[in-house]
Each structure stands twice: as C-alpha cells, then as structure tokens.
Design an enzyme around this catalytic site. Structure first.
Site: not given
Length: 187
Positions: A111-113, A161
């Site tokens: 998730i995310c980065h 995201r």
C-alpha cells in the site's frame, strides 16, 4: 474468526517511518481473522511509526529479515509511508524476501509507497497495480499498468493507494490469503 484462515501466518515487513495505520490496520484485521502475524524488521529491533504528520508509536519486531524465511509464511504485507519503503527498496535482504513470495506464488499486499520495494525487487512488469499517485510514474517506468482505484488485485498481488483505502485493502488481503497460492503470481 475465519476457520479457513486459522493456522495461516503472515509476515509484515517494515522499517522506521512506516505509516502507522498501514501496519496496524492490516495486522489487526489479520489477527481478528485468526491469522498469526509477525512483524519483520531489517535488524529484528523495534521500529517507529510515522503517524500522518509526526512520529508515532514504536512497534516491537518478531524477527529480523535475515532470520525470516518465505516458507514460514502464507502471505506478505508491505506497509507504506515515505521513509520505510525508501529504506527497504535498497535492502538486499528485503528484496530477496519479497521476491521469494512471488516465486512461490503467495499473496503479497502493498500500500501507498510500498510498491517502490516491488519495483526494486523486479516483480511489477506486466502487473496491474495502484499506489499513492506520486509512485504512479515509477510503476509505469517499471512496466506496470497503474490505475487510480482503491484496491487492485492481480493474481495474488493486492495494492492500494492510501490509508483511506485500508478497508478495501484489508478485505482483499484476507480474500487472497484464503485463496492461497496463485499460479499467475510471478517474479
């Protein structure tokens, strides 16, 4: 507790500066479903969270990366944040550990980065994925198809995201873990 998940074991790999909710929410959802969870860190020591705008709590590690083996786990979770994936994407032990899950066809959730780690592990080419928008071009450059959706599943690879997508992320993580190995998961 979900009987189909009872006895399953998941590794969460993180370093200092992980986004706190992106580790705590999946960990809690997994444990609630009866899954055993290990927090795996580069040196086996506790790691400090980033809680949106400042440093958060310290989380104790269960294992060091050098002591963790993919064969001991049914799935892998990679929380984001900015500092955490930036450190792990250049850690050879982390990259080898991640790649082993893909080679074994096991579910991986990032998730995310955290897709930065997957890029450096060389496992995103040809995959449909999402991430925080600032990682979109990095994924495209590495050969992935990036889409702006709350959660994307591609043959056992779950991506989301941001923390606002954690409910969808956790639901798909549990679903993929219940399904088990995926022949389309590849390194």
């Amino acid at each position: 507790m979900n009987q189909a998940l009872n006895g399953k074991r998941v590794a969460i790999v993180a370093a200092d500066g992980f986004e706190e909710s992106e580790l705590s929410a999946p960990r809690d959802a997994l444990k609630k479903a009866g899954v055993e969870v290990d927090i795996v860190t580069p040196d086996g020591k506790g790691i400090r969270a980033w809680a949106e705008t400042d440093w958060g709590d310290t989380y104790e590690a269960d294992k060091a990366l050098t002591d963790a083996k993919e064969a001991d786990y049914h799935a892998l979770v990679l929380p984001g944040g900015l500092f955490n994936p930036d450190e792990l994407r250049v850690n050879e032990d982390a990259l080898s550990f991640v790649k082993a899950f893909f080679q074994a066809g096991k579910p991986v959730a990032a998730i995310c980065h955290a897709p930065w780690i997957l890029i450096n592990a060389g496992v995103v080419e040809g995959r449909r994925m999402t991430s925080v928008p600032t990682v979109a071009q990095d994924l495209r450059n590495a050969g992935a198809e990036w889409v702006d959706e709350a959660v994307v599943v591609d043959n056992g690879l779950v991506t989301s995201r941001t923390p606002k997508d954690l409910d969808a992320f956790n639901a798909k993580l549990l679903e993929e873990l219940q399904e088990g190995r995926h022949s389309g998961q590849h390194a």
